[in-house]
Design a protein around this motif. Structure first.
Motif, PDB file in Angstrom:
ATOM      1  N   ILE A   3     -43.869   5.601 -29.409  1.00 33.84           N
ATOM      2  CA  ILE A   3     -45.051   6.270 -29.229  1.00 33.84           C
ATOM      3  C   ILE A   3     -44.959   7.624 -28.421  1.00 33.84           C
ATOM      4  O   ILE A   3     -44.273   7.696 -27.397  1.00 33.84           O
ATOM      5  CB  ILE A   3     -46.186   5.698 -29.040  1.00 33.84           C
ATOM      6  CG1 ILE A   3     -47.474   6.364 -29.282  1.00 33.84           C
ATOM      7  CG2 ILE A   3     -46.091   5.128 -27.567  1.00 33.84           C
ATOM      8  CD1 ILE A   3     -48.828   5.535 -29.420  1.00 33.84           C
ATOM      9  N   SER A   4     -45.329   8.619 -28.945  1.00 34.34           N
ATOM     10  CA  SER A   4     -45.080   9.804 -28.183  1.00 34.34           C
ATOM     11  C   SER A   4     -46.548  11.079 -28.363  1.00 34.34           C
ATOM     12  O   SER A   4     -47.176  10.774 -29.396  1.00 34.34           O
ATOM     13  CB  SER A   4     -44.007  10.698 -28.667  1.00 34.34           C
ATOM     14  OG  SER A   4     -43.798  11.960 -27.862  1.00 34.34           O
ATOM     15  N   THR A   5     -46.470  11.765 -27.304  1.00 38.32           N
ATOM     16  CA  THR A   5     -47.714  12.625 -27.504  1.00 38.32           C
ATOM     17  C   THR A   5     -47.306  13.853 -28.191  1.00 38.32           C
ATOM     18  O   THR A   5     -47.814  14.864 -28.464  1.00 38.32           O
ATOM     19  CB  THR A   5     -48.156  12.859 -26.018  1.00 38.32           C
ATOM     20  OG1 THR A   5     -47.137  13.435 -25.291  1.00 38.32           O
ATOM     21  CG2 THR A   5     -48.923  11.636 -25.369  1.00 38.32           C
ATOM     22  N   ILE A   6     -45.821  14.193 -28.277  1.00 42.57           N
ATOM     23  CA  ILE A   6     -45.324  15.142 -28.699  1.00 42.57           C
ATOM     24  C   ILE A   6     -44.722  14.929 -30.231  1.00 42.57           C
ATOM     25  O   ILE A   6     -44.187  13.923 -30.338  1.00 42.57           O
ATOM     26  CB  ILE A   6     -44.189  15.721 -28.051  1.00 42.57           C
ATOM     27  CG1 ILE A   6     -44.717  16.181 -26.591  1.00 42.57           C
ATOM     28  CG2 ILE A   6     -43.559  17.129 -28.377  1.00 42.57           C
ATOM     29  CD1 ILE A   6     -43.805  16.365 -25.466  1.00 42.57           C
ATOM     30  N   ARG A   7     -44.996  15.657 -30.910  1.00 44.12           N
ATOM     31  CA  ARG A   7     -44.230  15.565 -32.498  1.00 44.12           C
ATOM     32  C   ARG A   7     -43.021  15.938 -32.327  1.00 44.12           C
ATOM     33  O   ARG A   7     -42.337  16.955 -31.903  1.00 44.12           O
ATOM     34  CB  ARG A   7     -45.129  16.620 -33.466  1.00 44.12           C
ATOM     35  CG  ARG A   7     -44.409  16.332 -34.917  1.00 44.12           C
ATOM     36  CD  ARG A   7     -45.099  17.570 -35.760  1.00 44.12           C
ATOM     37  NE  ARG A   7     -46.430  17.331 -35.928  1.00 44.12           N
ATOM     38  CZ  ARG A   7     -47.086  16.692 -36.751  1.00 44.12           C
ATOM     39  NH1 ARG A   7     -46.545  16.016 -37.923  1.00 44.12           N
ATOM     40  NH2 ARG A   7     -48.441  16.731 -36.940  1.00 44.12           N
ATOM     41  N   THR A   8     -41.892  15.064 -32.863  1.00 45.77           N
ATOM     42  CA  THR A   8     -40.710  15.492 -32.854  1.00 45.77           C
ATOM     43  C   THR A   8     -39.905  15.079 -34.278  1.00 45.77           C
ATOM     44  O   THR A   8     -40.601  14.417 -35.017  1.00 45.77           O
ATOM     45  CB  THR A   8     -39.551  14.291 -31.854  1.00 45.77           C
ATOM     46  OG1 THR A   8     -40.135  13.028 -32.382  1.00 45.77           O
ATOM     47  CG2 THR A   8     -40.238  14.596 -30.497  1.00 45.77           C
ATOM     48  N   ASN A   9     -38.683  15.650 -34.306  1.00 42.84           N
ATOM     49  CA  ASN A   9     -37.990  15.380 -35.644  1.00 42.84           C
ATOM     50  C   ASN A   9     -37.257  14.231 -35.722  1.00 42.84           C
ATOM     51  O   ASN A   9     -36.929  13.893 -36.820  1.00 42.84           O
ATOM     52  CB  ASN A   9     -36.996  16.696 -35.880  1.00 42.84           C
ATOM     53  CG  ASN A   9     -37.719  17.990 -35.883  1.00 42.84           C
ATOM     54  OD1 ASN A   9     -39.027  18.189 -36.579  1.00 42.84           O
ATOM     55  ND2 ASN A   9     -37.322  19.088 -35.226  1.00 42.84           N
ATOM     56  N   SER A  10     -36.791  13.496 -34.683  1.00 38.30           N
ATOM     57  CA  SER A  10     -36.157  12.372 -35.074  1.00 38.30           C
ATOM     58  C   SER A  10     -36.565  11.542 -34.000  1.00 38.30           C
ATOM     59  O   SER A  10     -37.429  11.577 -33.020  1.00 38.30           O
ATOM     60  CB  SER A  10     -34.763  12.671 -34.754  1.00 38.30           C
ATOM     61  OG  SER A  10     -34.688  12.950 -33.442  1.00 38.30           O
ATOM     62  N   PHE A  11     -36.261  10.090 -34.180  1.00 34.99           N
ATOM     63  CA  PHE A  11     -36.456   8.842 -33.483  1.00 34.99           C
ATOM     64  C   PHE A  11     -35.970   9.005 -32.019  1.00 34.99           C
ATOM     65  O   PHE A  11     -36.570   8.826 -30.928  1.00 34.99           O
ATOM     66  CB  PHE A  11     -36.172   7.591 -34.112  1.00 34.99           C
ATOM     67  CG  PHE A  11     -36.490   6.371 -33.240  1.00 34.99           C
ATOM     68  CD1 PHE A  11     -37.566   5.916 -33.302  1.00 34.99           C
ATOM     69  CD2 PHE A  11     -35.411   5.738 -32.510  1.00 34.99           C
ATOM     70  CE1 PHE A  11     -37.903   4.489 -32.775  1.00 34.99           C
ATOM     71  CE2 PHE A  11     -35.748   4.602 -31.797  1.00 34.99           C
ATOM     72  CZ  PHE A  11     -36.880   3.881 -31.907  1.00 34.99           C
ATOM     73  N   ASP A  12     -34.737   9.592 -31.863  1.00 35.20           N
ATOM     74  CA  ASP A  12     -33.971   9.709 -30.585  1.00 35.20           C
ATOM     75  C   ASP A  12     -34.578  10.798 -29.560  1.00 35.20           C
ATOM     76  O   ASP A  12     -34.492  10.737 -28.312  1.00 35.20           O
ATOM     77  CB  ASP A  12     -32.632   9.918 -30.861  1.00 35.20           C
ATOM     78  CG  ASP A  12     -31.731   8.946 -31.434  1.00 35.20           C
ATOM     79  OD1 ASP A  12     -32.250   7.544 -31.324  1.00 35.20           O
ATOM     80  OD2 ASP A  12     -30.696   9.077 -32.162  1.00 35.20           O
ATOM     81  N   GLU A  13     -35.322  11.762 -30.373  1.00 38.80           N
ATOM     82  CA  GLU A  13     -35.747  12.774 -29.507  1.00 38.80           C
ATOM     83  C   GLU A  13     -37.218  12.313 -28.883  1.00 38.80           C
ATOM     84  O   GLU A  13     -37.703  13.174 -28.042  1.00 38.80           O
ATOM     85  CB  GLU A  13     -36.071  13.856 -30.386  1.00 38.80           C
ATOM     86  CG  GLU A  13     -34.878  14.687 -30.745  1.00 38.80           C
ATOM     87  CD  GLU A  13     -34.946  15.862 -31.745  1.00 38.80           C
ATOM     88  OE1 GLU A  13     -34.540  16.898 -31.503  1.00 38.80           O
ATOM     89  OE2 GLU A  13     -35.900  15.823 -32.825  1.00 38.80           O
ATOM     90  N   MET A  14     -37.715  11.051 -29.255  1.00 37.47           N
ATOM     91  CA  MET A  14     -39.340  11.007 -28.801  1.00 37.47           C
ATOM     92  C   MET A  14     -39.089  10.196 -27.394  1.00 37.47           C
ATOM     93  O   MET A  14     -37.904   9.910 -26.895  1.00 37.47           O
ATOM     94  CB  MET A  14     -39.791   9.665 -29.675  1.00 37.47           C
ATOM     95  CG  MET A  14     -40.063   9.993 -31.042  1.00 37.47           C
ATOM     96  SD  MET A  14     -40.655   8.872 -31.953  1.00 37.47           S
ATOM     97  CE  MET A  14     -42.431   9.113 -31.400  1.00 37.47           C
ATOM     98  N   GLU A  15     -39.961  10.493 -26.582  1.00 32.34           N
ATOM     99  CA  GLU A  15     -40.251   9.807 -25.282  1.00 32.34           C
ATOM    100  C   GLU A  15     -39.965   8.307 -25.278  1.00 32.34           C
ATOM    101  O   GLU A  15     -40.304   7.690 -26.358  1.00 32.34           O
ATOM    102  CB  GLU A  15     -41.599   9.929 -24.676  1.00 32.34           C
ATOM    103  CG  GLU A  15     -42.085  11.389 -24.559  1.00 32.34           C
ATOM    104  CD  GLU A  15     -43.552  11.507 -24.091  1.00 32.34           C
ATOM    105  OE1 GLU A  15     -43.941  11.204 -23.091  1.00 32.34           O
ATOM    106  OE2 GLU A  15     -44.271  12.023 -25.107  1.00 32.34           O
ATOM    107  N   ASN A  16     -39.386   7.679 -24.192  1.00 36.65           N
ATOM    108  CA  ASN A  16     -39.163   6.297 -24.439  1.00 36.65           C
ATOM    109  C   ASN A  16     -40.225   5.552 -24.088  1.00 36.65           C
ATOM    110  O   ASN A  16     -40.142   4.522 -23.165  1.00 36.65           O
ATOM    111  CB  ASN A  16     -37.861   6.324 -23.176  1.00 36.65           C
ATOM    112  CG  ASN A  16     -37.109   4.960 -23.636  1.00 36.65           C
ATOM    113  OD1 ASN A  16     -37.075   4.333 -24.732  1.00 36.65           O
ATOM    114  ND2 ASN A  16     -36.594   4.364 -22.642  1.00 36.65           N
TER     115      ASN A  16
END
Length: 388
Positions: free
Chosen positions: A3-16
């Motif tokens: 889960i992240s507060t920022i929209r990302t393009n991939s799973f790996d780019e998301m906050e941990n």
């Protein structure tokens, strides 16, 4: 899932920030706490209120496949805190047992927002509770789970009874102690620690004995029984000795009041240390010693004689069984199971057959481990005769 507060393009780019669950489950959850707008403002933090906030979720399976599009959670944060604080958990599980003679324990409670908390041994109002706690009152003191910690030491614990404690918290400490806009728990959070009694190892076998078998490696069964302690002796036991490299190894069958472990040992003398611990951390230890012997030889006839009207033999091993054949044409070449049984005493050392000087007795003996002569061999050939 992340889960992240920022929209990302991939799973790996998301906050941990991982959901609970793991790769083997279908359902995943994430606990989120949000301080009030007033608590944030007191720390000079401003967040938008009265409008939607967005959280983005992506999930990935065991094979590395993940959803391309974000799943979006939308919610809003009210600009006024109208709810009382919630205790979300404790550092010691509610209802856990404690060790015998334990009179005090350190405890943390985790609250969903900055708060001030108190506790008492009876269910009282917040202002009447006698014991203050040391709490995280700043929004910056949030832990990894998004919760705020309050610490204390619970005292006056008693053995063999349920020790009940009651907690209440008051939110928005930034407003000051007497501000009427602060909310207090109306219902106490009840917390219980179960007093126990000492744990005892009541049985430990084998001890001060010899274990024999007819193999080079002998199976030895360790058997332990525990009693008292928490839950009538339910515990986890482990052993240390030959083959453990100095470490304690958990019994194969344990987590009950009966514990067992099979060992496979060469001949020799052995000592094992036994340790058992229950859920309340009550512990007991003991030590067992035993000898392992291997027996691969059949019994030996050490004496043969006439006693009244009986031919008697004595073997060097107790628990032996002996048979005989009196047919000269067969001699020793008969199967043990086809022989005529000799009677024996209670110890299995003295064996008897009827005295008959006209016969030759081809005798075979077998011990408790099944050691016997080869099919063409005897332990003893006896030819009775009279001396005139």
């Amino acid at each position: 899932c992340k889960i992240s507060t920022i929209r990302t393009n991939s799973f790996d780019e998301m906050e941990n920030r991982l959901f609970s669950g793991g790769l083997s489950l279908y359902n995943h959850s994430y606990q989120l706490s949000q301080p009030s707008a007033g608590a944030l403002a007191a720390e000079n933090i401003t967040i938008p209120t009265g409008q939607d906030l967005l959280l983005y979720v992506k999930c990935q399976d065991e094979n590395g496949n993940s959803n391309v599009a974000n799943f979006v959670f939308k919610f809003c944060v009210d600009d006024i805190d109208t709810s009382e604080p919630q205790i979300m958990g404790t550092s010691i599980l509610n209802g856990m047992p404690i060790a015998f003679n334990k009179t005090a324990v350190n405890l943390s409670v985790y609250v969903n927002e900055p708060a001030e908390c108190k506790w008492s041994r009876t269910d009282l109002g917040y202002d009447d509770m006698e014991n203050n706690m040391t709490c995280s009152t700043s929004v910056f003191q949030m832990n990894a789970q998004g919760l705020y910690e309050c610490k204390t030491t619970l005292t006056g614990l008693k053995d063999r009874v349920n020790n009940d404690f009651y907690f209440k918290c008051k939110d928005q400490p930034h407003l000051g102690p007497d501000n009427p806009d602060r909310f207090t728990n109306q219902q106490s959070y009840k917390f219980t620690l179960k007093g126990t009694e000492p744990l005892f190892i009541s049985t430990a076998k084998p001890n001060e004995t010899t274990i024999k078998d007819s193999t080079d490696i002998v199976k030895v069964g360790l058997e332990i029984e525990t009693s008292a302690g928490h839950d009538k002796g339910k515990a986890i036991c482990s052993y240390e000795g030959y083959g453990t490299n100095g470490n304690f190894v958990e019994f194969y069958v344990t987590s009950s009041y009966k514990h067992s472990q099979n060992l496979f040992l060469p001949k020799g003398n052995y000592t094992y240390n036994i340790r058992c611990v229950d859920l309340g951390n009550n512990a007991d230890t003991t030590q067992i010693s035993f000898n392992v012997e291997t027996d691969t030889q059949p019994p030996i006839v050490v004496r043969v004689y006439k006693d009244a009207n009986a031919l008697k033999i004595i073997t060097n091993e107790g628990g032996s069984s002996c048979v005989y054949n009196d047919k000269v044409e067969l001699g020793c070449e008969y199967d043990f199971d086809d022989g005529l049984k000799m009677s024996k005493d209670a110890d299995g050392k003295v064996h008897s057959a009827g005295w008959d000087k006209t016969k030759t007795f081809y005798i075979k003996c077998q011990d408790d481990f099944g050691n016997r002569p080869l099919p063409n061999q005897c332990n003893m050939i006896a030819r009775p005769f009279d001396i005139s």
